[in-house]
Enzyme design. Structure first.
Site, PDB file in Angstrom:
ATOM      1  N   GLY A   7      75.675  45.273  11.542  1.00  0.00           N
ATOM      2  CA  GLY A   7      75.583  45.498  12.812  1.00  0.00           C
ATOM      3  C   GLY A   7      76.931  45.232  14.043  1.00  0.00           C
ATOM      4  N   VAL A  50      72.673  47.001   8.851  1.00  0.00           N
ATOM      5  CA  VAL A  50      72.965  46.164   8.156  1.00  0.00           C
ATOM      6  C   VAL A  50      74.311  46.545   7.982  1.00  0.00           C
ATOM      7  CG1 VAL A  50      70.424  45.480   7.342  1.00  0.00           C
ATOM      8  CG2 VAL A  50      72.116  47.552   6.603  1.00  0.00           C
ATOM      9  N   TYR A  51      74.938  47.925   8.416  1.00  0.00           N
ATOM     10  CA  TYR A  51      76.806  47.587   8.515  1.00  0.00           C
ATOM     11  C   TYR A  51      77.605  46.575   9.195  1.00  0.00           C
ATOM     12  CZ  TYR A  51      76.100  52.215   5.995  1.00  0.00           C
ATOM     13  OH  TYR A  51      75.721  52.783   4.736  1.00  0.00           O
ATOM     14  N   CYS A  52      78.436  45.947   8.304  1.00  0.00           N
ATOM     15  CA  CYS A  52      79.423  44.447   8.720  1.00  0.00           C
ATOM     16  C   CYS A  52      78.243  43.489  10.357  1.00  0.00           C
ATOM     17  CB  CYS A  52      80.468  45.034  10.047  1.00  0.00           C
ATOM     18  SG  CYS A  52      81.123  45.959   8.522  1.00  0.00           S
ATOM     19  N   LYS A  55      70.628  53.889  10.199  1.00  0.00           N
ATOM     20  CA  LYS A  55      69.361  54.315   9.278  1.00  0.00           C
ATOM     21  C   LYS A  55      68.907  52.351   8.915  1.00  0.00           C
ATOM     22  CE  LYS A  55      72.291  54.864   5.963  1.00  0.00           C
ATOM     23  NZ  LYS A  55      74.136  55.016   6.306  1.00  0.00           N
TER      24      LYS A  55
END
Length: 317
Positions: A56, A52-54, A80
């Site tokens: 993908g 979910v960081y940015c 994660k």
């Protein structure tokens, strides 16, 4: 950079990890490339991201850099899953394994070294969630499994379940917020991690940037606390009590001739159970300052003083 075993597993990681939460948003690809090269050249190995960081983009940028700049086999790649793009928690086997496959596509890898449950999902039976870790390890899509942002009892329950039957993937790591400004995990989480034989991976080891000392006289323009996106994330650590701890870190740094950042990182790096603090720098210059902490070991009297001033535990009943 020195290495440590991740808990009681055989996996060695550098004792400082590189976080990539801002890659693709606050950190542009060229800046991310400079960070990764500097980190690898310093002997760093553990690189941490999440699906979910940015949205993908963090994984996509890391995957591109692994193809173009840094030998993938030199790094321990961790990611994660368990949070949907809309922010809902989802620890179902269906979602987790689909998310892992999507991460591997973005990273352009056949496997990651460490796959972590990003959060605990109370709506899904824990044994179902953990079965996804077993499948991921058995299929070769990850080498090791860990958890993130779990409470102490959740870590203990997960670790005990995984140890209850041969062939299940052990929990080798737990990623939690931990710093001189956030020591509450020492009450129950850290003992659970130690008992499980896992390695602790502290995130935000610099107290959301506050322990660098840059907020001592106010909120600088362009800082995270000044923006809308991270302002509410940083401001809880700008109160009087946290300010007193920051001043103690600055005093220690001045006495040692190093930066407050180095003092704060060295303190958390050498706490019981810690394998590697995860540092999320926005720029290569910020990362370079963090890498300087590698050569610092805090004298016993300074460590004891910082322990005392940052002790926020309630009085005994």
């Amino acid at each position: 950079m020195k290495e440590r075993h991740l808990g009681r597993s055989g996996l060695l990681v550098s004792r400082l990890g590189l976080g990539t939460m801002t890659w693709g948003e606050d950190t542009e690809p060229d800046e991310a490339a400079a960070q990764l090269v500097a980190f690898a050249e310093a002997g760093g190995t553990l690189v941490d991201t999440a699906d979910v960081y940015c949205d993908g983009r963090s994984e996509q940028i890391l995957g591109h850099l692994l193809r173009e700049l840094v030998d993938r086999d030199r790094l321990v790649v961790a990611t994660k899953a368990a949070i949907r793009p809309d922010g809902r928690y989802d620890g179902s086997r269906r979602h987790l394994l689909r998310a892992l496959d999507a991460s591997l596509d973005r990273l352009d890898l056949e496997h990651v070294d460490l796959w972590q449950l990003h959060v605990y999902d109370p709506a899904t039976p824990l044994e179902e969630t953990l079965s996804a870790l077993d499948e991921a390890v058995a299929s070769g899509r990850t080498r090791y499994a860990g958890v993130s942002n779990f409470a102490g009892w959740q870590i203990a329950k997960a670790a005990a379940w995984q140890k209850a039957w041969p062939g299940r993937a052990p929990i080798v790591s737990a990623q939690l917020e931990y710093s001189l400004l956030r020591r509450d995990i020492e009450r129950e989480v850290v003992p659970a991690v130690l008992d499980a034989g896992a390695g602790l991976l502290p995130w935000s080891p610099l107290g959301r940037g506050v322990l660098t000392g840059k907020y001592r006289t106010g909120i600088p323009a362009g800082s995270r606390a000044a923006g809308d996106q991270y302002g509410d994330f940083v401001r809880p650590y700008l109160d009087e009590e946290c300010g007193r701890i920051v001043e103690s870190v600055v005093t220690a740094a001045e006495g040692l001739g190093v930066s407050p950042l180095s003092v704060a990182l060295a303190w958390v790096r050498d706490r019981p159970g810690v394998a590697a603090p995860i540092v999320g720098a926005r720029t290569a210059a910020q990362l370079s300052a963090a890498l300087e902490s590698e050569d610092l070991t805090l004298p016993g009297e300074i460590r004891a003083a910082l322990d005392d001033v940052s002790d926020m535990s309630p009085p005994p009943p």
